[in-house]
Design an enzyme around this catalytic site. Sequence first.
Site, short mmCIF file in Angstrom:
data_model
loop_
_atom_site.label_atom_id
_atom_site.label_comp_id
_atom_site.label_asym_id
_atom_site.label_seq_id
_atom_site.Cartn_x
_atom_site.Cartn_y
_atom_site.Cartn_z
N GLN A 100 -7.22 -15.38 -9.61
CA GLN A 100 -7.98 -14.67 -8.59
C GLN A 100 -9.47 -14.86 -8.84
O GLN A 100 -10.00 -14.47 -9.88
CB GLN A 100 -7.67 -13.17 -8.57
N TYR A 186 -15.62 -5.75 -2.90
CA TYR A 186 -16.41 -6.76 -3.61
C TYR A 186 -17.11 -7.69 -2.62
O TYR A 186 -17.13 -7.44 -1.42
CB TYR A 186 -15.52 -7.48 -4.63
N ARG A 233 -6.92 -12.33 -0.49
CA ARG A 233 -6.55 -10.91 -0.53
C ARG A 233 -7.54 -10.08 0.28
O ARG A 233 -8.75 -10.20 0.10
CB ARG A 233 -6.51 -10.38 -1.97
N GLY A 322 2.12 -3.48 -8.59
CA GLY A 322 1.01 -3.51 -9.54
C GLY A 322 1.28 -2.75 -10.81
O GLY A 322 1.75 -3.31 -11.80
N ARG A 323 0.98 -1.46 -10.80
CA ARG A 323 1.10 -0.66 -12.03
C ARG A 323 2.47 -0.75 -12.68
O ARG A 323 2.55 -0.75 -13.92
CB ARG A 323 0.74 0.80 -11.73
#
Length: 369
Positions: A100, A186, A233, A322-323
């Site tokens: 990424q 971002y 993404r 994810g987590r």
Amino acid sequence: MTHALFQPIQLGHVTLKNRIVMPPMTRSRASQPGNIANDMMAKYYAQRASAGLIIAEGTQISALGQGYAWTPGIYTAQQIEGWKKVTKAVHDKGGVIFAQLWHVGRVTHPDNTGGEQPISASAIKAENVQVFVDNGTQAPGFVDVVTPREMKKNDIKQVIEEYRQAALNAVDAGFDGIELHAANGYLINQFIDSGSNQRHDEYGGSLENRLRFLAEVVTAVTRAIGADRVGVRLAPFTSLNGTIDSNPALTYTEAAKLMNTCQIAYLHIAEVDWDDAPETPLSFRIAVRDAYEGTLIYAGRYTAEKAEATLKAGHADMIGFGRPFIANPDLPDRLKHNFPLATHDAGTLFGGGEHGLTDYPPYNPSHNM
């Protein structure tokens, strides 16, 4: 129950063994000095190679692109060599891994950028946003972000070139492809969203103009390494790091149409995932599916059941967990057999060593009877 999750799928130039994605998660374990990927990180990703696709943690494309302490880069020879350890370890386990590529824009502090003032679409400070810096201990120290300077045309050209070179570096490092981080507030997201982009040139104002930076970065990296090695993404409905759009459904449906024109390998939608967060509107899922013909990935608060239903409904082709991947290195096996999931230690997410990174064991039925 989980048949759809375990069907193979062709993603660009690679065949994936299942529809389970390990999405990018910042862990801040890169070796210092130099922000270099290391053996510990190689072990961590190799342990999770049973995912159909691993998208490695956000990796800055330049020194100015770094937002947090101890995150890895991919712009020096030493960083490329470090990532070769990771990609080899994952490939040796039969996995597929994308890098990424990350530029945080305004979401940083001069302590993380060698003293330089951050850059962004506009000179607007992200309010109530903090990043962590190296304060001389293993525990991160949190500080407020600062006001960025608005990027000039030569800054924009330079950053596009940094993305292009980072994509080439990622392929050199052995990655199977790259994902552009255009989500979560971002830099690319700062150009897209109306609240953070107050420019008056061809990169601001109209929706077409606000999508221009994304389009030019995607064009540069697809020309460099091939569209079949590129994913993007997006985070349409999050307000992470202070970016808000006045009409996210329209903005991100148009972004999906643009990505379809670019023929990228996949589009990765990060859903809002905090407690009590609203569900992504069904109308938006349908609009994105109509707009984008490639592989669609959704990530955010998915259980095996919800993932299965989403795949069967045709709203997504792959699902990111994810987590759950943090404390369950064997997550696909646990989902397949309905084994219980371990819970991660939140205190070990960022910084530190092997503890909380590589010491979560796979499920052992004989120990859990």
